[in-house]
Write a protein that holds these residues in place. Structure first.
Motif, PDB file in Angstrom:
ATOM      1  N   ARG A 112       0.851  -1.187   0.000  1.00  0.00           N
ATOM      2  CA  ARG A 112       0.000   0.000   0.000  1.00  0.00           C
ATOM      3  C   ARG A 112       0.888   1.239   0.000  1.00  0.00           C
ATOM      4  N   ARG A 113       0.443   2.259  -0.681  1.00  0.00           N
ATOM      5  CA  ARG A 113       1.239   3.481  -0.787  1.00  0.00           C
ATOM      6  C   ARG A 113       1.315   4.194   0.560  1.00  0.00           C
ATOM      7  N   VAL A 114       2.430   4.851   0.811  1.00  0.00           N
ATOM      8  CA  VAL A 114       2.573   5.698   1.997  1.00  0.00           C
ATOM      9  C   VAL A 114       1.761   6.975   1.777  1.00  0.00           C
ATOM     10  N   THR A 115       0.859   7.262   2.695  1.00  0.00           N
ATOM     11  CA  THR A 115       0.025   8.461   2.592  1.00  0.00           C
ATOM     12  C   THR A 115       0.272   9.445   3.728  1.00  0.00           C
ATOM     13  N   GLU A 116       0.926   8.993   4.790  1.00  0.00           N
ATOM     14  CA  GLU A 116       1.179   9.860   5.931  1.00  0.00           C
ATOM     15  C   GLU A 116       2.373  10.786   5.665  1.00  0.00           C
ATOM     16  N   THR A 117       2.425  11.896   6.387  1.00  0.00           N
ATOM     17  CA  THR A 117       3.601  12.757   6.352  1.00  0.00           C
ATOM     18  C   THR A 117       4.762  12.045   7.042  1.00  0.00           C
ATOM     19  N   TRP A 140       6.222   2.914  -0.396  1.00  0.00           N
ATOM     20  CA  TRP A 140       5.175   1.927  -0.161  1.00  0.00           C
ATOM     21  C   TRP A 140       5.424   1.200   1.153  1.00  0.00           C
ATOM     22  N   HIS A 141       4.330   0.755   1.795  1.00  0.00           N
ATOM     23  CA  HIS A 141       4.382  -0.230   2.863  1.00  0.00           C
ATOM     24  C   HIS A 141       4.250  -1.608   2.202  1.00  0.00           C
ATOM     25  N   ILE A 142       5.216  -2.477   2.429  1.00  0.00           N
ATOM     26  CA  ILE A 142       5.174  -3.798   1.806  1.00  0.00           C
ATOM     27  C   ILE A 142       4.325  -4.741   2.648  1.00  0.00           C
TER      28      ILE A 142
END
Length: 229
Positions: A130-135, A155-157
């Protein structure tokens, strides 16, 4: 001609951070481990399952299960990559692809498993992520912010991570021969000089690591209500 897809489910950890066996925790009436195994048994593309776990865990959590596909148990190793290596050694010679999944991710959906299989067939190597969305921030040694980290292309794997059998076995031969410590299979592929295609997960796929993670799932996570998990 090889046509099978083997799922290696890694379930040999000691759950030290939990203080108890997290794979024995009950989610919607079933132990975490049983829920994970059931998901891969239900996947039409999976032809066999290799469960990497202690015999005691297998017998206590799955001893009464009736399996609809071949399920084999092997012992784990001192490190995660050694546990995976033990699983790879037990794979059927008919296996064309291998899906490696953390047992502590019991909510992975059928749709996401199938999407990752499809991507692996096209690219030889694919992983759910999932893509990293946080700062993101980098800190100094005293934990004060020092700079921002751009999150583009980060990304988070997650798992499953799915590979052509010959490719993942060659990657593992390389890292073990060179004493390279890896924490997941995309890292093993990278050390072997091969990239992995990342597939965005479309439904919750958390890894149970702390008691708070487990509590969040046990208190009404809507994904537990879905029939395809």
């Amino acid at each position: 001609m090889k046509t099978g897809i083997t799922a290696i489910i890694v379930a040999s950890g000691s759950s030290r951070r939990m203080g108890f066996d997290k794979l024995a925790a009950i989610l919607n009436g079933k132990p975490v481990l049983a829920r994970t195994v059931d998901t891969f048994l239900a996947c039409p593309e999976i032809t066999e399952i290799i469960l990497v776990c202690p015999e005691g865990r297998f017998s206590s959590l799955l001893g009464g299960e009736i399996f609809t596909k071949p399920v084999h148990r092997v012992d784990g190793g001192a490190e995660r990559h050694l546990s995976v290596a033990n699983g790879l050694a037990a794979v059927s010679p008919d296996s064309q692809y291998i899906a490696i999944h953390d047992a502590a991710r019991p909510l992975v959906s059928q749709a996401d498993i199938l999407a990752t299989i499809s991507a692996a067939r096209q690219n030889r190597a694919a992983s759910l992520a999932r893509r990293v969305t946080e700062t993101l921030k980098r800190t100094d040694e005293d934990d004060f912010t020092s700079e921002a980290v751009p999150r583009e292309n980060l990304w988070h794997i997650e798992t499953p991570q799915i590979f052509e059998t010959q490719l993942i076995k060659a990657a593992y031969d390389h890292i073990i021969a060179n004493h390279i410590l890896v924490t997941d299979e995309t890292s093993a592929l990278q050390a072997h000089g091969h990239p992995t295609k990342l597939i965005p997960s479309t439904s919750p796929n958390p890894k149970i690591t702390t008691p708070a993670d487990l509590e969040a799932l046990q208190t009404g996570n809507p994904a537990l209500k879905n029939t395809d998990h």
